[in-house]
Design an enzyme around this catalytic site. Structure first.
Site, PDB file in Angstrom:
ATOM      1  N   CYS A   7       0.865  -1.190   0.000  1.00  0.00           N
ATOM      2  CA  CYS A   7       0.000   0.000   0.000  1.00  0.00           C
ATOM      3  C   CYS A   7       0.896   1.234   0.000  1.00  0.00           C
ATOM      4  O   CYS A   7       2.065   1.149  -0.421  1.00  0.00           O
ATOM      5  CB  CYS A   7      -0.982  -0.029   1.167  1.00  0.00           C
ATOM      6  SG  CYS A   7      -0.214  -0.026   2.807  1.00  0.00           S
ATOM      7  N   ASN A  10       2.230   1.429   4.423  1.00  0.00           N
ATOM      8  CA  ASN A  10       2.566   0.149   5.064  1.00  0.00           C
ATOM      9  C   ASN A  10       2.273   0.159   6.570  1.00  0.00           C
ATOM     10  O   ASN A  10       2.983  -0.495   7.348  1.00  0.00           O
ATOM     11  CB  ASN A  10       4.030  -0.257   4.786  1.00  0.00           C
ATOM     12  CG  ASN A  10       4.362  -1.697   5.169  1.00  0.00           C
ATOM     13  OD1 ASN A  10       5.457  -1.992   5.622  1.00  0.00           O
ATOM     14  ND2 ASN A  10       3.426  -2.602   5.000  1.00  0.00           N
ATOM     15  N   CYS A  12      -1.482   0.685   7.462  1.00  0.00           N
ATOM     16  CA  CYS A  12      -2.924   0.390   7.583  1.00  0.00           C
ATOM     17  C   CYS A  12      -3.341  -0.839   6.777  1.00  0.00           C
ATOM     18  O   CYS A  12      -3.629  -1.893   7.347  1.00  0.00           O
ATOM     19  CB  CYS A  12      -3.768   1.584   7.135  1.00  0.00           C
ATOM     20  SG  CYS A  12      -3.523   3.077   8.112  1.00  0.00           S
ATOM     21  N   ARG A  13      -3.378  -0.714   5.448  1.00  0.00           N
ATOM     22  CA  ARG A  13      -3.969  -1.762   4.617  1.00  0.00           C
ATOM     23  C   ARG A  13      -3.072  -2.983   4.407  1.00  0.00           C
ATOM     24  O   ARG A  13      -3.511  -4.124   4.632  1.00  0.00           O
ATOM     25  CB  ARG A  13      -4.363  -1.185   3.242  1.00  0.00           C
ATOM     26  CG  ARG A  13      -5.489  -0.172   3.320  1.00  0.00           C
ATOM     27  CD  ARG A  13      -5.614   0.616   2.026  1.00  0.00           C
ATOM     28  NE  ARG A  13      -4.474   1.509   1.836  1.00  0.00           N
ATOM     29  CZ  ARG A  13      -4.255   2.263   0.767  1.00  0.00           C
ATOM     30  NH1 ARG A  13      -5.112   2.201  -0.246  1.00  0.00           N
ATOM     31  NH2 ARG A  13      -3.207   3.060   0.696  1.00  0.00           N
ATOM     32  N   SER A  14      -1.835  -2.763   3.950  1.00  0.00           N
ATOM     33  CA  SER A  14      -1.025  -3.935   3.585  1.00  0.00           C
ATOM     34  C   SER A  14      -0.594  -4.806   4.775  1.00  0.00           C
ATOM     35  O   SER A  14      -0.568  -6.035   4.636  1.00  0.00           O
ATOM     36  CB  SER A  14       0.168  -3.556   2.693  1.00  0.00           C
ATOM     37  OG  SER A  14       1.043  -2.652   3.311  1.00  0.00           O
ATOM     38  N   ASP A 125      -8.024   4.017   1.149  1.00  0.00           N
ATOM     39  CA  ASP A 125      -7.092   4.373   2.209  1.00  0.00           C
ATOM     40  C   ASP A 125      -7.887   4.828   3.440  1.00  0.00           C
ATOM     41  O   ASP A 125      -8.596   5.837   3.389  1.00  0.00           O
ATOM     42  CB  ASP A 125      -6.216   5.517   1.675  1.00  0.00           C
ATOM     43  CG  ASP A 125      -5.173   5.942   2.664  1.00  0.00           C
ATOM     44  OD1 ASP A 125      -5.236   5.497   3.822  1.00  0.00           O
ATOM     45  OD2 ASP A 125      -4.301   6.732   2.265  1.00  0.00           O
TER      46      ASP A 125
HETATM   47  P1  4NP Z   1      -1.809   2.780   4.176  1.00  0.00           P
HETATM   48  O1  4NP Z   1      -2.446   4.110   4.782  1.00  0.00           O
HETATM   49  O2  4NP Z   1      -1.246   3.145   2.824  1.00  0.00           O
HETATM   50  O3  4NP Z   1      -2.939   1.837   4.077  1.00  0.00           O
HETATM   51  O4  4NP Z   1      -0.737   2.327   5.165  1.00  0.00           O
HETATM   52  C1  4NP Z   1      -1.751   5.319   4.927  1.00  0.00           C
HETATM   53  C2  4NP Z   1      -0.955   5.514   6.018  1.00  0.00           C
HETATM   54  C3  4NP Z   1      -0.302   6.736   6.195  1.00  0.00           C
HETATM   55  C4  4NP Z   1      -0.479   7.748   5.263  1.00  0.00           C
HETATM   56  C5  4NP Z   1      -1.286   7.547   4.158  1.00  0.00           C
HETATM   57  C6  4NP Z   1      -1.919   6.323   3.993  1.00  0.00           C
HETATM   58  N1  4NP Z   1       0.160   9.009   5.466  1.00  0.00           N
HETATM   59  O5  4NP Z   1      -0.197   9.967   4.742  1.00  0.00           O
HETATM   60  O6  4NP Z   1       1.035   9.118   6.341  1.00  0.00           O
END
Ligand code: 4NP
Length: 160
Positions: A7, A10, A12-14, A125
């Site tokens: 993602c 790294n 939340c989703r992945s 996201d």
């Molecule tokens: P992820 O979510 O891609 O599912 O891990 C996010 C985590 C942090 C951020 C964006 C998306 N950020 O902007 O810091």
């Protein structure tokens, strides 16, 4: 067979996808057939544990996330057999990353290609939203990971 879930951050989703997939593999007794990991296209959260909301939703379903943030690297294209992108931005960024030419491009897939509810949609996201977003993400990852594992078992003639 080595699977990498990717993602943006790294956290939340992945890592949640990785935890769900590993749990399914465990339950089917297929630990000797699959290994999995996750990474982010960004390096924003290197070394950090998963977002507490991902940890909570995983825990609710009996899964402990054991992961620290890492960024996709050129070695990943040589080390993994499948790379699963959470959304279309991730997909494009993975394709454009240094070293992608070493990877079998057919094995770069979108996670929700395997979600029969809304195939080829993005896993949204959830970072800036509330906890209900994490439940929604969990549900689509759970469906997608189940179907992805079934797909791999069939495609590679793996018997459970
Ligand atoms: P992820 O979510 O891609 O599912 O891990 C996010 C985590 C942090 C951020 C964006 C998306 N950020 O902007 O810091």
């Amino acid at each position: 067979m080595k699977i990498l879930f990717v993602c943006l951050g790294n956290i939340c989703r992945s890592p949640l996808a990785e935890g769900i997939f590993r749990d399914l593999v465990d339950k089917k007794g297929l630990n000797d057939k699959f290994t999995c990991d996750s990474s982010g296209t960004s390096g924003w959260h290197i070394g950090e544990p998963p977002d507490s909301r991902s940890e909570l939703i995983a825990k609710k379903h009996g899964i402990t996330l054991d992961h620290f943030g890492q960024q996709l690297s050129r070695e990943d294209f040589e080390n993994f057999d499948y790379i699963i992108a959470m959304d279309k931005d991730n997909f494009r960024n993975i394709k454009a990353a240094n070293g992608f030419e070493k990877f079998n491009g057919e094995n770069l897939l979108l996670m929700r290609e395997f979600d029969d509810v809304a195939p080829n949609s993005d896993v949204p996201d959830p970072y800036f939203g509330g906890p209900e977003g994490f439940q929604h993400v969990y549900d689509m990852l759970n469906r997608s990971c189940n179907n992805f594992l079934e797909h791999l078992l069939e495609k590679h003639y793996i018997h459970t």
